[in-house]
Structures are given as structure tokens and as C-alpha cells.
Enzyme design. Structure first.
Site, PDB file in Angstrom:
ATOM      1  N   GLY A  12      -0.170   5.680   5.106  1.00 57.79           N
ATOM      2  CA  GLY A  12       0.506   4.816   6.061  1.00 57.79           C
ATOM      3  C   GLY A  12       1.721   4.152   5.456  1.00 57.79           C
ATOM      4  O   GLY A  12       2.817   4.176   6.033  1.00 57.79           O
ATOM      5  N   GLY A  65      -0.398   4.325   0.132  1.00 60.84           N
ATOM      6  CA  GLY A  65      -1.166   5.434   0.676  1.00 60.84           C
ATOM      7  C   GLY A  65      -0.357   6.131   1.758  1.00 60.84           C
ATOM      8  O   GLY A  65       0.862   5.998   1.837  1.00 60.84           O
ATOM      9  N   VAL A  75      -1.524  -8.042  -4.432  1.00 63.87           N
ATOM     10  CA  VAL A  75      -1.264  -9.132  -3.491  1.00 63.87           C
ATOM     11  C   VAL A  75      -2.482 -10.047  -3.447  1.00 63.87           C
ATOM     12  O   VAL A  75      -3.586  -9.605  -3.125  1.00 63.87           O
ATOM     13  CB  VAL A  75      -0.940  -8.591  -2.082  1.00 63.87           C
ATOM     14  N   GLU A 129     -17.732  18.266   1.542  1.00 65.40           N
ATOM     15  CA  GLU A 129     -16.866  18.901   0.559  1.00 65.40           C
ATOM     16  C   GLU A 129     -17.347  18.628  -0.865  1.00 65.40           C
ATOM     17  O   GLU A 129     -17.338  19.519  -1.728  1.00 65.40           O
ATOM     18  CB  GLU A 129     -15.431  18.402   0.764  1.00 65.40           C
ATOM     19  N   ASP A 178      -6.192   2.723   8.105  1.00 67.46           N
ATOM     20  CA  ASP A 178      -7.631   2.465   8.124  1.00 67.46           C
ATOM     21  C   ASP A 178      -7.991   1.007   8.353  1.00 67.46           C
ATOM     22  O   ASP A 178      -9.056   0.703   8.885  1.00 67.46           O
ATOM     23  CB  ASP A 178      -8.262   2.913   6.795  1.00 67.46           C
ATOM     24  N   GLY A 182       0.823  -1.207   0.000  1.00 68.02           N
ATOM     25  CA  GLY A 182       0.000   0.000   0.000  1.00 68.02           C
ATOM     26  C   GLY A 182       0.855   1.255   0.000  1.00 68.02           C
ATOM     27  O   GLY A 182       1.658   1.459   0.910  1.00 68.02           O
TER      28      GLY A 182
END
Length: 430
Positions: free
Chosen positions: A16, A14, A80, A175, A304, A12
Site C-alpha cells: 500500500g 509495504g 513511529v 503454501e 490491511d 509503511g
């Protein structure tokens, strides 16, 4: 590559995973960063791509460019498909090939996916806003409907085509609703003059309030600013039915629409299921305070997809700062384990939260102590997101676009780009 160095695989790219990889850069480890995309997405600004304010390239940054100067960090574009935690190996699908990638340490940071709270049938007629492809899809959809509606003679059909429903009263929902309203009523209505189009933007939230983590005064401020902008807000009545040309709320209200944007919630990445452990509510993977996964040697997880309770017994929120700080901690604890040092537990440094609603409209809860609303909250939101974007060129482009939009009320990226395969793209970011 020095094969004697411990090998760390991060799944990932992102927030993290990116912060974990940054912490491990130029350290005595070999790092392999795996993601389904070759770029990192600045997800807080996805809605601005969807509403024609920014180009996709302005909120995305190539992973290889980020780590160009870090020789111990490599990138792998793949998916994965299996985790063999006993033998410490991943199965990765890379195009037509299947690779087996061994690891000494594994950091799972694959984020979250939208949840429909048991009503997965809604997904067929809903638009999501979690990936860059989602944002382009939504932009294509909105612009295409507007083009078509201009030539529709039936007034009822035309009104349904220009009615947008956004489900979810969190920051993304607010938003998106505000930006769509401004796009329609400040930009497009000046160009589509062949037939007068009446536009409605409706925000639906099942709770009796918006922005659940915020104090009551800021919730009310958000509601007032949304309504002052022109957005209709329906609180306390969840969506009961979703069809191609309408939705129905639990109170029986029918809203004719061809556009439903789902921003009502997320659940942990399905990758967590590969570890064969009991998951917490929302499909979240329980972790130790060190971010290690209990019972799975050498496996860490962040962001998350994880479940970790704070001192009051509440799970940490699924927010970007949590993912960033957990990513850094996981990397530091891996280095500590390699070097024989002591691992640290997670301590969340909460700087508060903020949400923008539209031009000069926003709410902010700075350090969870200082409430702000309106123009100054909006300026704070702009400044924060500008400085946290990756890359000087991206920051400059976004700043120029924001200034142009502010002074001219124009949105320059009004281009319909149909991409036949983009719906198949999934994100491993978070």
C-alpha cells in the site's frame, strides 16, 4: 527541497505504501516514506525463503533503490511512536534520536500483525511468517532441528522434532505446509543418512474447509492436492493448547511437535490505535470510500489496517491487490485535493486469487469466474509472482532458482544463520 510544496508522509513501505509513493513520485509534493526496514518485502514468497528455496535478498528490494530517480521521495528508517493528528506531526524514533516530522497529508499503510484470537499465550511457542526475519528464523529452526534429530537416539523425541504443524487453512498455510513437506521429503532425506528420519507435516484449520473465499470445488481440490502430496490435514478442530514439545486440539488430539507455524489470521496494525478512534473487528481502522480517515483532517489509510465495506456490506479482504489499489487511490485523492479536483471513491478491481500447494499443484479462481487446479494453476501462479517481483535481477535469480529446484529437486539455500537480534525486528509493511 522546496518547502512550499505540500508534505506527504507515508508510514509503511509495504504494498500500500509503496504504490502510494510511486503515484506521488515526480509530482508537486514532498514525500517522506517511513518504515522500520530499509527494504520492501515481496511477502507472497516469504515461505520460499523459510523453506530454503530462495535467498532473502531475492524477495527484498531496498527502498532507496526503488526511488533513486525520484528526487521528491525520501526514505526514513524509523519507528513511529506517536501521531499528533491535531498539530499534524509524527514522533519517530530513529536509533538514539527522536524526530518530530510535520505533515500536510499522512498516509498510514502499516499493514497487519498475526492474531492469536485471544490466546496470546500461544505466541511463546509459535513461529510466525510475516517478515523476512520470520522467514529466516523458521529456516534456521527447521534446519537446526533436523541436524539435532539426526543424533537423537530416542525415537519418540526424534519424531516430535521432525513433525511440523502449520495452523491456518488460507493460502499462506497451504503454501508453507506443501513447501516444508517437499523440502523434507525431496531434499533433506537424501542428505541426512546417519539415521532414518520419518517426517510428518500436519495442517490444522478450525473451519471444516480450507481456503474460505474459494468455491467448494476449489476447496476440495486444494484438500485433495495437499493429501496427495503427503500433508496430513485436520479440519474443524482448533488448537487448544500450545507447549514447547506438543500441541493439543479441541477434540483432545495431542500432537508431539517442536515446530508450530502460525498462519491462522491477522489483525490491523497497532498504529491505528494512535488515531484514538473506535476500531472495527480485527483492530481495523474505519475509512471513507476515498480512503480518508473520518474526523482526522489530512489523514488517509490503506491496506490491511483499514476497514471499508463493499456494495454488499462485506469488508474488503486483507489482500495485496486491495492495498495496492487503495494506495494508488489515496495518492490520487491527495493530489486532487491539492489541485482542487474531485476525489474518487474506492472501486476494487478483483482479478481473483490463487494458492500454490507444491510442485505442479495449485488452485486458482481467475476473476472469481474461472476455476483452475493442478499444473496449469501452478504455472499461472509462477508467472504472476515472477512478473510482479521488483527488479530485473530479482526476477532472473528467482526464475533460475525455480528452474533449478524443479529439475533437480534441490534447495540451494540450506544455510543456518543465527541472528541474535532478528526476533526484535517488527515490520511495518502491508
Amino acid at each position: 527541497m522546496n518547502t512550499q510544496q505540500p508534505r506527504v508522509i507515508i508510514v509503511g513501505a509495504g504494498f500500500g505504501g509503496l504504490f502510494a509513493a510511486r503515484t506521488l513520485a515526480n509530482k508537486p509534493v514532498d514525500v517522506l516514506l517511513i518504515d522500520r526496514n530499509n527494504f520492501h518485502t515481496f511477502t507472497p514468497l516469504l515461505y520460499q525463503v523459510a523453506t530454503c528455496a530462495l535467498d532473502p535478498s531475492e524477495i527484498a528490494y531496498p527502498v532507496r533503490t526503488i526511488f533513486r530517480k525520484n528526487k521528491n521521495v525520501r526514505a526514513l528508517l524509523g519507528n513511529v511512536t506517536d501521531i499528533d493528528y491535531t498539530n499534524k506531526s509524527l514522533t519517530v524514533q530513529v536509533g538514539e534520536q527522536t524526530l518530530q516530522e510535520p505533515y500536510d497529508y499522512l498516509v498510514l499503510a502499516s499493514g497487519s500483525i498475526p492474531t492469536y484470537f485471544g490466546q496470546d499465550v500461544f505466541k511463546e511457542n509459535a513461529l510466525e511468517l510475516r517478515t523476512l526475519s520470520d522467514a529466516v528464523n523458521l529456516r534456521n529452526h527447521i534446519l537446526s532441528l533436523f541436524e539435532e534429530a539426526t543424533w537423537v537416539a530416542d525415537e519418540a523425541v526424534r519424531e516430535a522434532m521432525t513433525t511440523i504443524v502449520v495452523v491456518g487453512g488460507g493460502p499462506t498455510g497451504l503454501e508453507t505446509a506443501g513447501a516444508i513437506y517437499e523440502l523434507y521429503n525431496h531434499v533433506l532425506n537424501r542428505e541426512y543418512l546417519h539415521r532414518e528420519l520419518q517426517t510428518r507435516v500436519i495442517l490444522v484449520e478450525m473451519q471444516p474447509y480450507l481456503l474460505a473465499p474459494y468455491p467448494d470445488k476449489l476447496r476440495q481440490a486444494a484438500l485433495e492436492q495437499l493429501e496427495s502430496l503427503g500433508v496430513e490435514v485436520r479440519l474443524g478442530s482448533p488448537v487448544q493448547e500450545v507447549a514447547k514439545d506438543h500441541i493439543t486440539l479441541a477434540d483432545g488430539t495431542r500432537i508431539d511437535t517442536h515446530t508450530l507455524v502460525w498462519a491462522a489470521g491477522v489483525k490491523g496494525s497497532p498504529l491505528a490505535e494512535m488515531l484514538e478512534l473506535p476500531l472495527q473487528r480485527g483492530g481495523r481502522l474505519p475509512i471513507l470510500p476515498t480512503t480518508e480517515v473520518p474526523g482526522r483532517a489530512g489523514v488517509y489509510a490503506v491496506g490491511d489496517m483499514t476497514y471499508l465495506e463493499d456494495a454488499s456490506g462485506q469488508p474488503y479482504p486483507m489482500l495485496i491487490p486491495v492495498a495496492q489499489q487503495q494506495g494508488e487511490l489515496a495518492a490520487e485523492n491527495i493530489l486532487a485535493e491539492i489541485g482542487g479536483g474531485e476525489k474518487r471513491p474506492f472501486r476494487y478491481h478483483d482479478r481473483g486469487s490463487m494458492a500454490t500447494i507444491g510442485r505442479r499443484r495449485a488452485v486458482a479462481w481467475i476473476y472469481n469466474k474461472i476455476p483452475m487446479r493442478g499444473y496449469f494453476a501452478w504455472l499461472a501462479w509462477l508467472a504472476l509472482h515472477l512478473v510482479t517481483l521488483l527488479g530485473f535481477r530479482n526476477r532472473l535469480n528467482v526464475f533460475i532458482n525455480w528452474m533449478w529446484n524443479y529439475f533437480t529437486y534441490d534447495r540451494s539455500v540450506r544455510i543456518i544463520l543465527e541472528q541474535g537480534t532478528q526476533k526484535k525486528e517488527l515490520s511495518a509493511s502491508g
